[in-house]
Design an enzyme around this catalytic site. Structure first.
Site, PDB file in Angstrom:
ATOM      1  N   THR A  37     -26.947  21.542  -0.882  1.00 51.51           N
ATOM      2  CA  THR A  37     -27.736  21.037  -2.007  1.00 51.51           C
ATOM      3  C   THR A  37     -29.220  21.244  -1.711  1.00 51.51           C
ATOM      4  OG1 THR A  37     -28.158  18.766  -1.231  1.00 51.51           O
ATOM      5  CG2 THR A  37     -26.013  19.194  -2.240  1.00 51.51           C
ATOM      6  N   ARG A  38     -30.069  20.757  -2.620  1.00 50.70           N
ATOM      7  CA  ARG A  38     -31.534  20.839  -2.443  1.00 50.70           C
ATOM      8  C   ARG A  38     -32.077  19.584  -1.769  1.00 50.70           C
ATOM      9  NH1 ARG A  38     -36.164  20.116  -5.586  1.00 50.70           N
ATOM     10  NH2 ARG A  38     -34.933  19.137  -7.222  1.00 50.70           N
ATOM     11  N   LYS A  39     -31.197  18.731  -1.270  1.00 49.34           N
ATOM     12  CA  LYS A  39     -31.636  17.521  -0.558  1.00 49.34           C
ATOM     13  C   LYS A  39     -31.993  17.878   0.886  1.00 49.34           C
ATOM     14  CE  LYS A  39     -28.863  14.377  -3.411  1.00 49.34           C
ATOM     15  NZ  LYS A  39     -27.734  13.417  -3.432  1.00 49.34           N
ATOM     16  N   THR A  40     -33.049  18.669   1.024  1.00 49.60           N
ATOM     17  CA  THR A  40     -33.474  19.170   2.314  1.00 49.60           C
ATOM     18  C   THR A  40     -34.785  18.511   2.733  1.00 49.60           C
ATOM     19  OG1 THR A  40     -34.500  21.021   1.139  1.00 49.60           O
ATOM     20  CG2 THR A  40     -32.325  21.404   2.088  1.00 49.60           C
TER      21      THR A  40
END
Length: 277
Positions: A124-127
């Site tokens: 995901t883009r939860k970086t």
């Protein structure tokens, strides 16, 4: 990468002054089991320190140090002593994190394949801000899809976008106007009614968000049957996948399973570097 060095040495490297510039070699050890990921980035870190790296393991290789007395010589690094130590912590921190994500990604991919899933597993883009490229690269080495790299890569309309715009239909219409034909549009929904509206409006991908395993199977099968031969779309699910619930969660009516479990809170792989003496 220059920002990493600037953060670690904002003014003067006092320890580097102590050791000087005599040429030395150091061994980079892997001390816990995991997939090696980050080789090109380590190479560049030490290149900027005027050092060279010779690798004894391969990118993407699963290494278990237990079989070698608790540690494996993963690489040899050569260069001025001060420069070796300048790059040490920057390289090790990056390598440990990247390898941890690759390891978690490989493990989750293995679990979903063993459960019979044939679709795409994605992150995901939860970086971490400023560290996304490394974390996305770890997913790639681990064998899973990186999902969108950033807000410019695909138009994803989540619940806040829908609420702010007023409806799924209006949001998709506006997204198509600004993105044109070249960008895919994905819409996050929490009901079959929302999915129907998104598909009718022309969404390329519909994300079924936060369903439990059984609810996901029912919704996905219903949507497939209802829209068969009428509209082309991909189904994605996100939220809830863990190593312990894979068998109940996965089903092949879903094209993409995305999860942050492979990169948020995953254990690092332990590396260290020691000057040879």
């Amino acid at each position: 990468m220059s920002a990493w060095f600037a953060e670690d040495t904002p003014s003067f490297d006092y320890g580097g002054f102590v050791v000087g510039d005599a040429p030395r070699t150091a061994t980079l050890f892997q001390k816990s089991a995991g997939v090696v990921a980050g080789v090109p980035i380590v190479n560049e870190i030490f290149r900027q320190c005027d050092c060279t790296v010779t690798w004894h393991v391969k990118e993407g290789e699963l290494i278990d140090p237990k079989a070698s007395g608790g540690k494996v010589a993963a690489a040899t690094v050569s260069g001025p002593t001060r420069q070796l130590l300048l790059g040490e912590r920057v390289a090790l921190n990056m390598l440990s994190r990247c390898s941890g994500i690759a390891t978690a990604s490989r493990k989750m991919l293995t679990l979903v394949r063993e459960a019979g899933y044939t679709g795409t597993l994605a992150g995901t883009r939860k970086t971490t801000p400023g560290f996304r490229l490394v974390e996305k690269y770890g997913m790639l080495v681990g064998g899973i899809d990186q999902h969108r790299m950033d807000l410019s890569s695909m138009i994803m309309l989540k619940d806040n976008h829908i609420w702010a715009r007023g409806s799924i239909t209006d949001a998709v219409k506006a997204a198509r106007a600004v993105g044109g034909f070249s960008l895919k549009i994905e819409v996050e929904v929490d009901s079959e009614a929302g999915a129907d509206e998104a598909i009718e409006a022309g969404a390329d991908i519909v994300m079924l968000d936060n369903y439990d395993g059984e609810g996901l199977k029912v919704a996905a099968r219903s949507l497939r049957e209802r829209w068969k031969g009428k509209k082309s779309f991909l189904l994605e699910c996100s939220g809830g996948l863990t190593p312990s619930n894979v068998k109940e969660y996965v089903n092949n009516d879903i094209d993409i399973i995305s999860t942050s479990a492979v990169h948020q809170g995953c254990p690092h792989v332990d590396f260290s570097m020691k000057i040879d003496h």
